[in-house]
Design a protein around this motif. Structure first.
Motif, short mmCIF file in Angstrom:
data_model
loop_
_atom_site.label_atom_id
_atom_site.label_comp_id
_atom_site.label_asym_id
_atom_site.label_seq_id
_atom_site.Cartn_x
_atom_site.Cartn_y
_atom_site.Cartn_z
N GLU A 242 37.07 28.96 13.25
CA GLU A 242 35.62 28.78 14.16
C GLU A 242 35.59 28.73 15.30
N ALA A 243 37.04 29.12 16.41
CA ALA A 243 36.13 29.31 17.92
C ALA A 243 35.92 31.13 18.03
N LYS B 285 37.41 32.47 25.10
CA LYS B 285 36.97 33.04 26.31
C LYS B 285 36.72 33.61 27.30
N LEU C 169 41.18 26.44 22.09
CA LEU C 169 42.07 27.52 22.10
C LEU C 169 40.39 28.10 21.60
N TYR C 170 39.41 27.61 22.07
CA TYR C 170 38.00 28.29 22.29
C TYR C 170 37.74 29.01 23.51
N GLU C 171 38.01 28.19 24.68
CA GLU C 171 38.77 28.33 26.33
C GLU C 171 39.28 28.94 26.35
N ARG D 243 31.90 30.62 17.47
CA ARG D 243 31.45 29.51 18.75
C ARG D 243 31.17 31.31 19.74
N VAL E 6 41.29 22.95 18.65
CA VAL E 6 40.67 24.43 18.50
C VAL E 6 38.99 24.10 19.69
N ASN E 7 39.21 23.20 20.70
CA ASN E 7 38.62 23.47 21.84
C ASN E 7 39.29 24.28 22.34
N GLU F 208 31.91 17.12 24.78
CA GLU F 208 34.00 18.06 23.59
C GLU F 208 33.79 17.57 22.26
#
Length: 240
Positions: free
Chosen positions: A68-69, A36, A31-33, A72, A28-29, A17
């Motif tokens: 950014e998220a 998703k 938020l991405y999760e 991805r 950010v990670n 990560e």
């Protein structure tokens, strides 16, 4: 009930990560999760535009980490980006889903052939125990959780091949068909789950042809089946 992200995390490929500074308590990670999970479960309806301002306020982040998220998720084909218009939730398209099931069948069929040659008996036994434990509680578990556990079984099955790239491909496919499989499970029940142990039997006995035949039969979907489940999914989404 555990979220899609938390349930699938243990079975996905291990990746490093990226380190990101916290913005209002969320990375950010992270938020991405969360985004998703929203895309996988169609929290925003198919074809609808993603409201970036609303999401930025919801998660208390600026537009930069949000973009950014979202980008991805575009790279993973979970969202679409239209220049000068923004991000959109992918449609529930029959042909796309059919193509993904064909790809899944190809990946898993190839993987089990390698597993027949390479699988460590200890790993096969561990996977058998995992699935038997899942089946003991299947009547109490909600459909989304059962689908996620089924995805974990298949990821671990493919991992028996020793090919990490196959695992990565399957992980991406699973995210894109998760909702459709959830709808299908609610309609059909658990009929196909018994075949998992038959596949493991074939791997343990090093029966290449039986293993391939069982896997292909287990995963194969006809277009008419896809159409029915996609239509049921659309109804489910637009009636909630």
């Amino acid at each position: 009930m555990a979220s899609y992200s938390s349930l699938i995390r243990e079975s996905r490929p291990r990746v490093r990560e990226t380190t990101a500074p916290k913005r209002a308590g969320i990375t950010v990670n992270e938020l991405y999760e969360q985004l998703k999970a929203m895309a996988v479960l169609y929290t925003i309806r198919p074809g609808e535009r993603v409201n970036e301002l609303e999401l930025a306020q919801k998660f208390e982040v600026s537009r930069t980490p949000l973009r950014e998220a979202l980008n991805r998720l575009v790279a993973e084909n979970l969202l679409n980006f239209v220049p000068n218009r923004g991000f959109f939730v992918r449609e529930l398209n029959r042909q796309d889903i059919f193509d993904l099931f064909e790809l899944r069948r190809s990946v898993e069929s190839s993987a089990v052939l390698l597993a027949v040659q390479r699988a460590d008996p200890k790993d096969v036994r561990a996977l058998r125990k995992f699935w038997k434990d899942v089946m003991k509680s299947k009547t109490q578990a909600p459909a989304p959780e059962l689908v996620t556990r089924d995805e974990e079984f298949h990821v671990r099955l493919v991992a028996l091949s020793g090919n990490n790239e196959m695992v990565r491909v399957l992980y991406g496919i699973n995210a894109r068909i998760h909702f459709v499989r959830w709808v299908d499970l609610e309609q059909r029940g658990h009929d196909a789950f018994a075949e998992h142990l038959d596949i493991l039997d074939a791997i343990e006995s090093r029966d290449l042809e039986r293993c391939r035949a069982l896997t292909e039969t287990h995963i194969t979907w006809r277009m008419e089946e896809i159409a029915k489940v996609v239509d049921a999914g659309v109804v489910k989404l637009f009636s909630r």
